[in-house]
Each structure stands twice: as C-alpha cells, then as structure tokens.
Write a protein that holds these residues in place. Sequence first.
Motif, PDB file in Angstrom:
ATOM      1  N   UNK A 546     -17.893  42.368  14.301  1.00 25.00           N
ATOM      2  CA  UNK A 546     -17.330  42.234  12.953  1.00 25.00           C
ATOM      3  C   UNK A 546     -15.839  42.517  12.920  1.00 25.00           C
ATOM      4  N   UNK A 547     -15.364  43.379  13.831  1.00 22.74           N
ATOM      5  CA  UNK A 547     -13.945  43.717  13.854  1.00 22.74           C
ATOM      6  C   UNK A 547     -13.579  44.738  12.794  1.00 22.74           C
ATOM      7  N   UNK A 548     -12.427  45.365  12.945  1.00 23.49           N
ATOM      8  CA  UNK A 548     -12.012  46.405  11.994  1.00 23.49           C
ATOM      9  C   UNK A 548     -11.509  45.811  10.685  1.00 23.49           C
ATOM     10  N   UNK A 549     -11.593  46.603   9.632  1.00 24.29           N
ATOM     11  CA  UNK A 549     -11.034  46.247   8.328  1.00 24.29           C
ATOM     12  C   UNK A 549      -9.860  47.181   8.033  1.00 24.29           C
ATOM     13  N   UNK A 550      -8.860  46.703   7.299  1.00 21.49           N
ATOM     14  CA  UNK A 550      -7.768  47.600   6.887  1.00 21.49           C
ATOM     15  C   UNK A 550      -8.312  48.741   6.035  1.00 21.49           C
ATOM     16  N   UNK A 551      -7.633  49.867   6.082  1.00 20.85           N
ATOM     17  CA  UNK A 551      -8.069  51.027   5.299  1.00 20.85           C
ATOM     18  C   UNK A 551      -8.164  50.698   3.812  1.00 20.85           C
ATOM     19  N   UNK A 552      -7.322  49.764   3.346  1.00 24.99           N
ATOM     20  CA  UNK A 552      -7.285  49.451   1.925  1.00 24.99           C
ATOM     21  C   UNK A 552      -8.268  48.353   1.524  1.00 24.99           C
ATOM     22  N   UNK A 553      -9.033  47.822   2.464  1.00 27.36           N
ATOM     23  CA  UNK A 553      -9.971  46.748   2.123  1.00 27.36           C
ATOM     24  C   UNK A 553     -11.038  47.281   1.173  1.00 27.36           C
ATOM     25  N   UNK A 554     -11.401  46.477   0.173  1.00 26.51           N
ATOM     26  CA  UNK A 554     -12.331  46.953  -0.861  1.00 26.51           C
ATOM     27  C   UNK A 554     -13.688  47.346  -0.295  1.00 26.51           C
ATOM     28  N   UNK A 555     -14.100  46.751   0.831  1.00 27.02           N
ATOM     29  CA  UNK A 555     -15.402  47.079   1.397  1.00 27.02           C
ATOM     30  C   UNK A 555     -15.426  48.468   2.032  1.00 27.02           C
ATOM     31  N   UNK A 556     -14.235  49.064   2.249  1.00 28.84           N
ATOM     32  CA  UNK A 556     -14.181  50.431   2.771  1.00 28.84           C
ATOM     33  C   UNK A 556     -14.383  51.470   1.668  1.00 28.84           C
ATOM     34  N   UNK A 557     -14.412  51.017   0.428  1.00 29.38           N
ATOM     35  CA  UNK A 557     -14.650  51.918  -0.698  1.00 29.38           C
ATOM     36  C   UNK A 557     -16.116  52.344  -0.688  1.00 29.38           C
ATOM     37  N   UNK A 558     -16.407  53.656  -0.616  1.00 29.02           N
ATOM     38  CA  UNK A 558     -17.809  54.106  -0.602  1.00 29.02           C
ATOM     39  C   UNK A 558     -18.611  53.603  -1.793  1.00 29.02           C
ATOM     40  N   UNK A 559     -17.947  53.408  -2.935  1.00 29.69           N
ATOM     41  CA  UNK A 559     -18.660  52.926  -4.118  1.00 29.69           C
ATOM     42  C   UNK A 559     -19.212  51.518  -3.930  1.00 29.69           C
ATOM     43  N   UNK A 560     -18.641  50.759  -2.981  1.00 26.13           N
ATOM     44  CA  UNK A 560     -19.118  49.407  -2.708  1.00 26.13           C
ATOM     45  C   UNK A 560     -20.292  49.398  -1.732  1.00 26.13           C
ATOM     46  N   UNK A 561     -20.680  50.570  -1.221  1.00 27.73           N
ATOM     47  CA  UNK A 561     -21.857  50.661  -0.370  1.00 27.73           C
ATOM     48  C   UNK A 561     -21.586  50.636   1.111  1.00 27.73           C
ATOM     49  N   UNK A 562     -20.366  50.238   1.515  1.00 28.21           N
ATOM     50  CA  UNK A 562     -20.042  50.207   2.935  1.00 28.21           C
ATOM     51  C   UNK A 562     -20.517  48.941   3.622  1.00 28.21           C
ATOM     52  N   UNK A 563     -20.225  48.846   4.899  1.00 36.26           N
ATOM     53  CA  UNK A 563     -20.478  47.612   5.646  1.00 36.26           C
ATOM     54  C   UNK A 563     -21.941  47.444   6.057  1.00 36.26           C
ATOM     55  N   UNK A 615     -24.002  46.109  15.648  1.00 32.34           N
ATOM     56  CA  UNK A 615     -22.926  45.755  14.715  1.00 32.34           C
ATOM     57  C   UNK A 615     -21.686  46.558  15.093  1.00 32.34           C
ATOM     58  N   UNK A 616     -20.667  45.866  15.580  1.00 31.90           N
ATOM     59  CA  UNK A 616     -19.494  46.496  16.179  1.00 31.90           C
ATOM     60  C   UNK A 616     -18.268  46.218  15.314  1.00 31.90           C
ATOM     61  N   UNK A 617     -17.662  47.282  14.795  1.00 34.31           N
ATOM     62  CA  UNK A 617     -16.477  47.139  13.935  1.00 34.31           C
ATOM     63  C   UNK A 617     -15.180  47.469  14.665  1.00 34.31           C
ATOM     64  N   UNK A 618     -15.247  47.666  15.968  1.00 32.06           N
ATOM     65  CA  UNK A 618     -14.069  48.102  16.716  1.00 32.06           C
ATOM     66  C   UNK A 618     -13.564  47.017  17.659  1.00 32.06           C
ATOM     67  N   UNK A 619     -14.457  46.389  18.397  1.00 28.84           N
ATOM     68  CA  UNK A 619     -14.054  45.426  19.423  1.00 28.84           C
ATOM     69  C   UNK A 619     -13.302  44.253  18.795  1.00 28.84           C
ATOM     70  N   UNK A 620     -12.228  43.780  19.439  1.00 27.59           N
ATOM     71  CA  UNK A 620     -11.501  42.613  18.920  1.00 27.59           C
ATOM     72  C   UNK A 620     -12.369  41.367  18.986  1.00 27.59           C
ATOM     73  N   UNK A 621     -12.170  40.459  18.032  1.00 29.84           N
ATOM     74  CA  UNK A 621     -13.004  39.267  17.948  1.00 29.84           C
ATOM     75  C   UNK A 621     -12.547  38.156  18.866  1.00 29.84           C
ATOM     76  N   UNK A 622     -12.598  38.376  20.165  1.00 27.14           N
ATOM     77  CA  UNK A 622     -12.166  37.341  21.113  1.00 27.14           C
ATOM     78  C   UNK A 622     -13.303  36.389  21.470  1.00 27.14           C
TER      79      UNK A 622
END
Length: 698
Positions: A546-563, A615-622
């Motif tokens: 999946x790759x990382x999301x910016x800290x400000x991405x709305x999906x990082x908001x706990x109220x949105x339930x997370x990834x 489900x990997x949020x760290x590895x680059x999407x190569x």
Amino acid sequence: MKQVVQNLKSGKIGVEEVPAPSAGSFGVPGVLVETACSLISPGTERAAVELGRSSLLGKAMQRPDQVKKVLENLRREGLAQTVQKVQQRLNVTRAMGYSCAGTVLGARDCDIAAGTHVACAGTDAATHAEINFVPRNLCAAIPDGVGFDEAAFVALGGIALHAAHLSHAAPGEHVAVLGLGPVGLLLAQVLRAAGCRVCGFDLREDRMTLAKQLEFEHVARAERENLNHTLRGWGIFRGFARVFIAAASNSAAPVEWAVEAAADRATLVVVGGVRTDLPRNACYAKELSVVYARSYGPGRYDPAYEESGEDFPIEKQRWSLRRNLEEFLSLLAKKQIAATPLITHRFAVDDAERAYEVVSDGKVASLGVVLEYRKAERKPETTMQLAALPAQKARTIRVGVIGAGSYARAYLLPALKSNQRVRLVSVANARGVSAKKAGEEFGFARCTTDAGDIFRDTEIDAVIIATRHRWHAALAIEAIRAGKAVFLEKPMCVNEAELEQVVSAHAQNPVLFLLGHNRRFAPATREMRDFFAGARPMEIRYTVHAGPLPETHWLRDPAQGGRIAGEVCHFVDWCRAMIAAPIEKVAASKRGELPNEDVNASLHFADGSVAKISYDCVAPGTGPKELIEISAAGRTATLEDFARGTFVSAGRKRTPSFRGKGQAEMMAAFLAGVESGKMPVEFEEWVESARATLKLKE
C-alpha cells in the motif's frame, strides 16, 4: 450564494452562485459565518492563480510530486485510465481564499453564539464566499474596536504570530524581516510589540515607504552589496540575532542574503515560499539554526484539532492555532499593530475577477486587497435547481448521491451517467462548489449541501453514499430509515458500535443494500472463480504494497477508522467472495511500528480454506501494488493489480489480461438489484466481512 472560484484547468477566476453551506453536513463542531470582508493573499493566492494559468507542462514542473503519482498510476493501470484520472483531477473548480471576517449565523456543537463577530482562517473554510462553515478552532471572536476589514487579515496574522513564537526572539534583540509584504509587515509589528528592535528589508520602494510610515527602527533595500556598511551605520556590528525570511522567490538570493545578515549562532526563520539552498560553509562558519514556520501554529493540518475541535491544554501548548488568531486580534484591539494601512484596494465580491487581476499584475502596487460583501436580504438556500428532472418512465431508477469526491467522480458517477435507466435527481456535498460542479458535469437536476435533503426527497429511489469513512454508518442508517435502496461505499463502519447500529436499522427496515467492495465484481475475479470452480479447500496469499501516507492524509485520522478498517476491508471481502464460505476464525499481528496500519492477517473458512493477507504500508511501490496467489486441487493462479493473470492447470498455462477493478460492474449490479428487487449479495455477507475486518483491527 456568491462564491469566488477558480477552474484549475484554465486558471480562470470567476464568481458563481452555489448552494450555501449547511452546518449539519460537515459533521464537525463549527459555525456558519456570513462574510463581511475577506482578504486576497498576494502570496499564496497569487501563486495559485499563476499555477492555474500555466500550461500542463508548467503545472507538472511546479508539482513534481504529482508527476510521480501519474507515472506510478500509468505503470499500474495503463494509459487510458491514467489519462482519465488526470483529466478528472484537472477538471476541478475550487473555492478561493483562506482569510475572512463576518457574523455568526448559527453554530454546531460549539460555544459561539449567533450574532458574534468572528475572524476565520483556513483553506476551504474561510473562503471568498457570502457564507462559510468554519470549524471551531479555525475562528476567533473579534474584540470591540476592530473592524471586519482589519480582522480579515487574521490568517496572515496567525502566520506572523507563529513565526515569532518559533524564533524565541527576546526583547531588545536586533531582528531582520526580509520581505515586507502583508505577512512581513504584520510580523515586524508583532516583533516590535514584543520589544524587539526591528529592521525591515525589501526591494520595492512602495513597501519600504509603508514600513517607514509604520515607524520601524530601520528600513533598507535588501541588497547584499553594502549590507555590512548599512548595518554598521545602524550600530549593528555582529549581524542580526533572528532573520525572518518572509519573501517569495524562486531563487536562493533571499536565503543567501539572510545568511550574510545573520550573526553567529543566529536563527533563520523561513516564513515565505523561497528556495532554501543554504550555503553550507557560511552556515557552518556561523553555526546557524534554521526553522521553518508552518502556517498558523500547532493544530494546523491535525484532523483532531481542525475537524473534531479538540484543543491542546494551555499548559502544554501555550500558542495553538486558535490562540495565535486570538492574540493577533487582541494586538489589533490594543493598537499595538495595525492592518488598515496595509489595505491598498477594496472591491465588491462581484468584482473579484478584477481584484485578482490587480493582485496578479506585477505593475500595480498592491498589498492588502479586500473583498467586501453586502448583508444578505434573504435566507441562503442550501439546495439549487440545475435543470428540469426528466419525466418518470417505466423501469427508471431515480438516484441521489451523497459525496462528490475524486473517487465518486472518477468511477461511480460516470457509471451512473452512462446508464439509460438512471435519472440523476440530486447530488449532495458539504461544499457547495463541489456539489454544483458534480451536478453540472454529470447532469443532476439539483445540487445541495444538505444530505438530509436527499433522504427527504420523495423523487429519489436509491441513494449512493460516497463520503469519507467516519460518516458512512450514520448516513447509511438515515437512508435505511428513509426506505431508500442503499449503495454504501466501503467501509460499512469504523467500529463495532456503528456496525451494530447499521445491522439494527436494517433489521427494522430491510431495504436493498450493496456495499462498495468493487474487487469482487472485477472481470479478473469472475475468471478466477470459474477457474477454481469446485476446487476446495483453497489457499490464498494476498500481498498488498500500500505504501506510506503523508501524516496529514485524512485516512491517518483515527476518527476515519484507519487503514485496516478503510482499506484492508477490501481484501477481506474479496477473499470471502472468492472462497464463498463463511469466515470462522481470524487472527492478526502487526507487521511494523505503524499503529492500525501494517498487518499480517489470517482468515479461516468453514470449508477448510485459508486466506493470508499481508498489508504493507512501508515498502516502496516498485512492484505490483496487489499480488494474489491461489492454489487448490492442483491448480494455481496469480493475479497482479487485477490486470495481469497467470493460470496453470494440468500442465497448461495461460496469461490473460484484464481491465478494471470492478467499479463499473459493481454499479451495474447495484442498479440491476434495484430494478429486480434482489441484490447479488445478501446483507448478512457484507456484515460478516465487516465484522471480520474489525476483529483484525482489534
């Protein structure tokens, strides 16, 4: 109501009539504000106008981060889909402005009374519009004696206060402000009020003249030649303890000037949009510190602060975003700073296009350009008629849509528009600009900012819900209670309590219901099912980079339930659909340190099948973003991004290609279900996959 907008593709600025905001549609604490004055920023907004007016190549050169995303999408989804996405992203009308002042008309879940005069800040909140909905922490009450025109500078004042606090400037210190635009002039006054000895620098004579009128201690041209001579003439022999770079430039000249003007162990505070190619040797020799000031202060870009209205305890964070806004207004009231001298032009909001021409014209000496608004004579309408609704015909499905974001506009709305059985009645979005744009683009009869209008509309048979995740369950429950057929974009909910509420509502009124898990409807999925027909038990390995999301991405908001709740639900549901047996047991473990994101999951099914999801949020999407490997009864298959497959059975191998992840097929299945009165998937199966996903999160 009137709203100043820009078409991103053409760059054109205009004033449009759009539905007024509804406090209830945003679902966050805040106030409805009738605007009296708003400020056009000569820095940020001028840059936005120039970006909009540039060619496609020019836009790409200014946004290399977006070019990278386009190239990645091209690799995964192909040329046609990528071109469609780019065109859709460019064909956007956006609201302009981020600093205004006016009177509160009403409030939601906050302590500001109607009739209060407030100053407001924030993109998409404090826009150039007759009425704005502003979250609680992005506005502050205006003290007595401060006019709306001065208070409209509040966003720039917040920037100035935050930069001053970050610098830790002390009374008596010589400080330099480079760039005497509105932010620089306000910042210099803030620093002077704090007891600093302020020296202002610019290249424009009109701005230096105004700085002298504001009685700064010293004002000079920002030239490196003779800089030391100038400073010695002022009795400043060691340079400045703090240098604030409030200029806007594509060159490194402002930073180089700042380094030369700084004293040993000084602090450089970057406030404006400048290149920061710092000369390493000079910075090392002086042992300089560099600080970047981000917007109005702590809380900015934090969903819990901006959307949920949570504030920091004052003993832990003295100068939060809202407190900076309040302090700026207090300084205005005490006459320790002045904003009125910065106003060079005033325009009625109807003349906004001419106002932006003044801001964009480098030949016109403009500084603070204020838009002024007349008081509304009637109650603003939250719903707007766009076209006549075609007459009802046999087998016609009348549809209302809630949420007109990028996903809905790219996949759901085109599928609805292309279906001859569909009559698009109304589209709702929290922001009137987006609601109207979607309504006109896809042929809706009406647009609204009030989601309740969709549920109350007796001309609507089916509701499409495609908002952000935190509102899914509540909106689904309202639609169920209203007796509408419901298409709910995934996830069904973000926690167990919401799930039980949706289940209870559906038990009381079992309407037609389909959850937006498109992958189970994809052409590749259908081929996989046929290939493994009768082959059980199955073993599935589903790997997602999946790759990382910016800290400000709305999906990082706990109220949105997370990834996990918001994205892993897709893969849980796909495995449930592929195996076609109940899930009996789930297990999960964290892959890394990211909370509620990276996960290894195991699903055990009633027929003995097992699915493992990584489900990997760290590895680059190569490589492939989604890689599925399945084996059962001597047959094996792999699938990459639902586009490329490999099927092997009895020594024979084939490698078919597929197109799409099932969005069009999913919408066709929903509409067919509405027409026939029976959905292709039972409600209980959606609940099962939703419950399994929440158990993984737990």
